[in-house]
Scaffold this motif. Structure first.
Motif, mmCIF file in Angstrom:
data_model
loop_
_atom_site.group_PDB
_atom_site.id
_atom_site.type_symbol
_atom_site.label_atom_id
_atom_site.label_comp_id
_atom_site.label_asym_id
_atom_site.label_seq_id
_atom_site.Cartn_x
_atom_site.Cartn_y
_atom_site.Cartn_z
ATOM 1 N N ALA A 176 17.740 -20.124 10.948
ATOM 2 C CA ALA A 176 16.292 -20.240 10.774
ATOM 3 C C ALA A 176 15.567 -20.174 12.114
ATOM 4 O O ALA A 176 14.468 -19.609 12.218
ATOM 5 N N ASP A 177 16.178 -20.737 13.138
ATOM 6 C CA ASP A 177 15.565 -20.733 14.470
ATOM 7 C C ASP A 177 15.645 -19.347 15.110
ATOM 8 O O ASP A 177 14.641 -18.809 15.588
ATOM 9 N N VAL A 178 16.830 -18.729 15.088
ATOM 10 C CA VAL A 178 17.039 -17.464 15.793
ATOM 11 C C VAL A 178 16.331 -16.302 15.084
ATOM 12 O O VAL A 178 15.757 -15.424 15.735
ATOM 13 N N LEU A 179 16.337 -16.305 13.772
ATOM 14 C CA LEU A 179 15.806 -15.172 13.009
ATOM 15 C C LEU A 179 14.384 -15.430 12.504
ATOM 16 O O LEU A 179 13.983 -14.865 11.469
ATOM 17 N N VAL A 211 20.383 -5.300 8.129
ATOM 18 C CA VAL A 211 21.490 -5.417 9.075
ATOM 19 C C VAL A 211 22.302 -6.664 8.736
ATOM 20 O O VAL A 211 21.829 -7.546 8.018
ATOM 21 N N ALA A 212 23.514 -6.735 9.268
ATOM 22 C CA ALA A 212 24.353 -7.928 9.133
ATOM 23 C C ALA A 212 24.785 -8.368 10.521
ATOM 24 O O ALA A 212 24.939 -7.539 11.418
ATOM 25 N N ILE A 213 24.985 -9.669 10.693
ATOM 26 C CA ILE A 213 25.457 -10.173 11.979
ATOM 27 C C ILE A 213 26.739 -9.435 12.351
ATOM 28 O O ILE A 213 27.546 -9.095 11.485
ATOM 29 N N ASP A 214 26.933 -9.159 13.643
ATOM 30 C CA ASP A 214 27.990 -8.255 14.098
ATOM 31 C C ASP A 214 29.354 -8.546 13.473
ATOM 32 O O ASP A 214 30.072 -7.638 13.054
ATOM 33 N N ALA A 215 29.717 -9.833 13.423
ATOM 34 C CA ALA A 215 31.042 -10.213 12.925
ATOM 35 C C ALA A 215 31.226 -9.959 11.440
ATOM 36 O O ALA A 215 32.343 -9.966 10.926
ATOM 37 N N GLN A 268 14.138 -1.920 23.673
ATOM 38 C CA GLN A 268 13.315 -1.401 24.762
ATOM 39 C C GLN A 268 12.474 -0.235 24.250
ATOM 40 O O GLN A 268 12.938 0.887 24.162
ATOM 41 N N GLY A 269 11.256 -0.551 23.875
ATOM 42 C CA GLY A 269 10.382 0.490 23.345
ATOM 43 C C GLY A 269 9.435 -0.046 22.303
ATOM 44 O O GLY A 269 9.302 -1.263 22.093
ATOM 45 N N ASP A 270 8.790 0.853 21.597
ATOM 46 C CA ASP A 270 7.770 0.477 20.626
ATOM 47 C C ASP A 270 8.335 -0.163 19.364
ATOM 48 O O ASP A 270 7.576 -0.760 18.592
ATOM 49 N N TYR A 271 9.640 -0.030 19.133
ATOM 50 C CA TYR A 271 10.220 -0.502 17.873
ATOM 51 C C TYR A 271 10.943 -1.841 18.006
ATOM 52 O O TYR A 271 11.734 -2.216 17.144
ATOM 53 N N ASN A 272 10.712 -2.566 19.100
ATOM 54 C CA ASN A 272 11.393 -3.838 19.353
ATOM 55 C C ASN A 272 11.300 -4.762 18.131
ATOM 56 O O ASN A 272 10.193 -5.088 17.682
ATOM 57 N N PRO A 273 12.443 -5.189 17.575
ATOM 58 C CA PRO A 273 12.418 -5.981 16.345
ATOM 59 C C PRO A 273 12.131 -7.468 16.547
ATOM 60 O O PRO A 273 12.110 -8.223 15.567
ATOM 61 N N GLY A 274 11.926 -7.915 17.779
ATOM 62 C CA GLY A 274 11.543 -9.301 17.996
ATOM 63 C C GLY A 274 12.677 -10.283 18.054
ATOM 64 O O GLY A 274 12.501 -11.492 17.832
ATOM 65 N N VAL A 275 13.872 -9.805 18.341
ATOM 66 C CA VAL A 275 15.039 -10.662 18.524
ATOM 67 C C VAL A 275 15.882 -10.020 19.611
ATOM 68 O O VAL A 275 15.802 -8.802 19.829
ATOM 69 N N THR A 276 16.661 -10.815 20.330
ATOM 70 C CA THR A 276 17.522 -10.272 21.379
ATOM 71 C C THR A 276 18.984 -10.405 20.997
ATOM 72 O O THR A 276 19.349 -11.275 20.197
ATOM 73 N N MET A 280 25.420 -17.382 16.664
ATOM 74 C CA MET A 280 25.595 -17.073 15.246
ATOM 75 C C MET A 280 26.808 -16.188 15.035
ATOM 76 O O MET A 280 27.613 -16.408 14.119
ATOM 77 N N ASN A 281 26.945 -15.196 15.894
ATOM 78 C CA ASN A 281 28.060 -14.265 15.765
ATOM 79 C C ASN A 281 29.396 -14.969 15.969
ATOM 80 O O ASN A 281 30.366 -14.705 15.253
ATOM 81 N N ALA A 282 29.442 -15.902 16.942
ATOM 82 C CA ALA A 282 30.674 -16.658 17.191
ATOM 83 C C ALA A 282 31.048 -17.490 15.968
ATOM 84 O O ALA A 282 32.231 -17.600 15.608
ATOM 85 N N TYR A 283 30.039 -18.069 15.314
ATOM 86 C CA TYR A 283 30.302 -18.847 14.099
ATOM 87 C C TYR A 283 30.913 -17.970 13.015
ATOM 88 O O TYR A 283 31.916 -18.325 12.382
ATOM 89 N N TRP A 284 30.306 -16.796 12.801
ATOM 90 C CA TRP A 284 30.777 -15.938 11.715
ATOM 91 C C TRP A 284 32.136 -15.313 12.022
ATOM 92 O O TRP A 284 32.917 -15.037 11.106
ATOM 93 N N GLU A 285 32.450 -15.129 13.282
ATOM 94 C CA GLU A 285 33.804 -14.672 13.636
ATOM 95 C C GLU A 285 34.843 -15.681 13.165
ATOM 96 O O GLU A 285 35.886 -15.316 12.613
ATOM 97 N N MET A 286 34.565 -16.971 13.386
ATOM 98 C CA MET A 286 35.502 -18.020 12.965
ATOM 99 C C MET A 286 35.503 -18.187 11.448
ATOM 100 O O MET A 286 36.563 -18.334 10.831
ATOM 101 N N ALA A 287 34.319 -18.164 10.851
ATOM 102 C CA ALA A 287 34.230 -18.355 9.404
ATOM 103 C C ALA A 287 34.948 -17.248 8.651
ATOM 104 O O ALA A 287 35.634 -17.494 7.648
ATOM 105 N N ARG A 288 34.823 -16.027 9.154
ATOM 106 C CA ARG A 288 35.445 -14.892 8.463
ATOM 107 C C ARG A 288 36.962 -15.031 8.409
ATOM 108 O O ARG A 288 37.605 -14.590 7.445
#
Length: 377
Positions: free
Chosen positions: A35-38, A235-239, A258-266, A273-281
């Protein structure tokens, strides 16, 4: 304005990779951080599709309780679900009042955006779904299910087919038009053609794109769609991305930041989050498919990403797992036998069942046509 993103990790990603077996507790554990990151995301897809019946049938959980618990943890990002039109979240057509009541209860339990589709792009079934969501107060995101190759002008699924269907959905009251590429068949040049045409036709209607990365072309397709005027992509989290799931969140963000289409997240912000889902998977490894990499044969067999792992498990239960390549080939044959139909739940299940029937009984495509009146399918 930047491109908006929908995160499918909580629904379609694990439906496509792990046979929909993700438990509520494992999603709930990462929910506050998500909720915080997204917080800039358009939505989080967390419900509907196969999650409803799998929760009850295999996980012994209450799907309504899942929605309500996740809503309590994520009050700030819109929730999204997949609704199968007149099929609701089941595999048959339900009475109108059942679909209406289901949508009313879904809104009460915390649902915001309803992505409504019909497995054959049948307008009357869409009418029921759109009316039910609209009267319940939900956001109606009506799907144009994509199949074939829109670049092939000889196909019945040509540009005029999709534009006419989209016009009908807007006339029925759709708030958003979604291109639902459930098998990952939309190639980059096809995305340019289709999205450009829809954008020109509907300059004031939001348009979203959903695909699966089965072929490995998903990110390229998204970038082409973004240049053509798409408003949001899944999209889905990388893991939990790639292959039969959605394209990688990190890859799409890195391509657009980098550009006009920046989705507002880095990319950096998504790493915990990705580290969590790597372990959960890892805990769900027994439910993984044997698909370790992308495979462009999906352009031939057209198996939906959300069906892929479930079809493999069915094959395993029938003792046919060693025949998986034959089942994929038979899936294409079954589709031709049935008239080259749109394939997504529940129509895709009919194609998959016929494919396994053909392999199990050593029937070729011609055998089925020749013996149709005598076969018990």
């Amino acid at each position: 304005a930047g491109v908006l993103l929908t995160d499918t990790t909580w629904r379609d990603a694990h439906q496509s990779l792990l046979a929909t077996r993700m438990r509520t507790r494992d999603i709930e554990a990462i929910a506050p951080h998500t909720a915080d990151v997204l917080h800039n995301f358009r939505s989080i897809e967390c419900w509907g599709g196969a999650t409803f019946d799998v929760s009850m049938r295999f996980l012994y959980e209450c799907p309504w309780e899942r929605l309500e618990r996740l809503r309590a943890k994520v009050p700030n990002v819109p929730f999204q679900m997949l609704l199968r039109g007149a099929n609701a979240v089941g595999y048959t057509s339900y009475p109108d009042n059942v679909v209406h009541k289901f949508c009313q209860q879904s809104v009460k339990s915390g649902m915001d955006v309803f992505r409504v589709f019909d497995s054959l792009n049948y307008l009357e079934n869409m009418r029921l779904g759109i009316d039910a969501v609209g009267s319940a107060g939900g956001v109606v995101e009506a799907s144009v299910c994509y199949t074939g190759n829109v670049l092939n002008t000889d196909s019945k699924y040509n540009l005029d087919y999709y534009l006419n269907y989209a016009r009908n959905l807007v006339d029925l009251g759709a708030h958003v038009i979604n291109i639902k590429d459930m098998a990952g068949l939309l190639r980059p040049k096809a995305a340019t053609l289709l999205v450009s045409a829809l954008r020109a036709e509907f300059p004031n209607v939001p348009i979203t794109l959903h695909t699966h990365d089965t072929s490995g072309n998903g990110v390229a397709t998204y970038l082409a769609a973004v240049d053509a005027g798409i408003d949001a992509v899944d999209v889905a989290i990388d893991a939990m991305s790639g292959t039969t799931s959605q394209p990688s969140m990190g890859a799409v963000v890195a391509a657009l930041e980098q550009g006009d289409y920046n989705p507002g997240v880095t990319v950096d912000s998504t790493r915990p989050m990705n580290a969590y889902w790597e372990m959960a998977r890892e805990m769900y490894r027994p439910f993984e498919s044997n698909s370790k990499a992308g495979n462009a044969d999906v352009y031939d067999n057209e198996i939906p990403g959300g069906q892929y792992t479930n079809l493999q498990f069915q094959a395993q239960s029938l003792g046919l797992l060693s025949e998986w390549p034959k089942i994929k080939a038979a899936y294409a044959s079954a589709n031709r036998i049935l008239g080259d139909i749109v394939k997504v739940t529940p129509s895709s299940k009919v194609v998959g069942d016929l494919a396994q029937f053909m392999v199990n009984n050593k029937l070729s495509e011609q055998d089925v046509l020749d013996k149709a009146s005598d076969l018990s399918f």
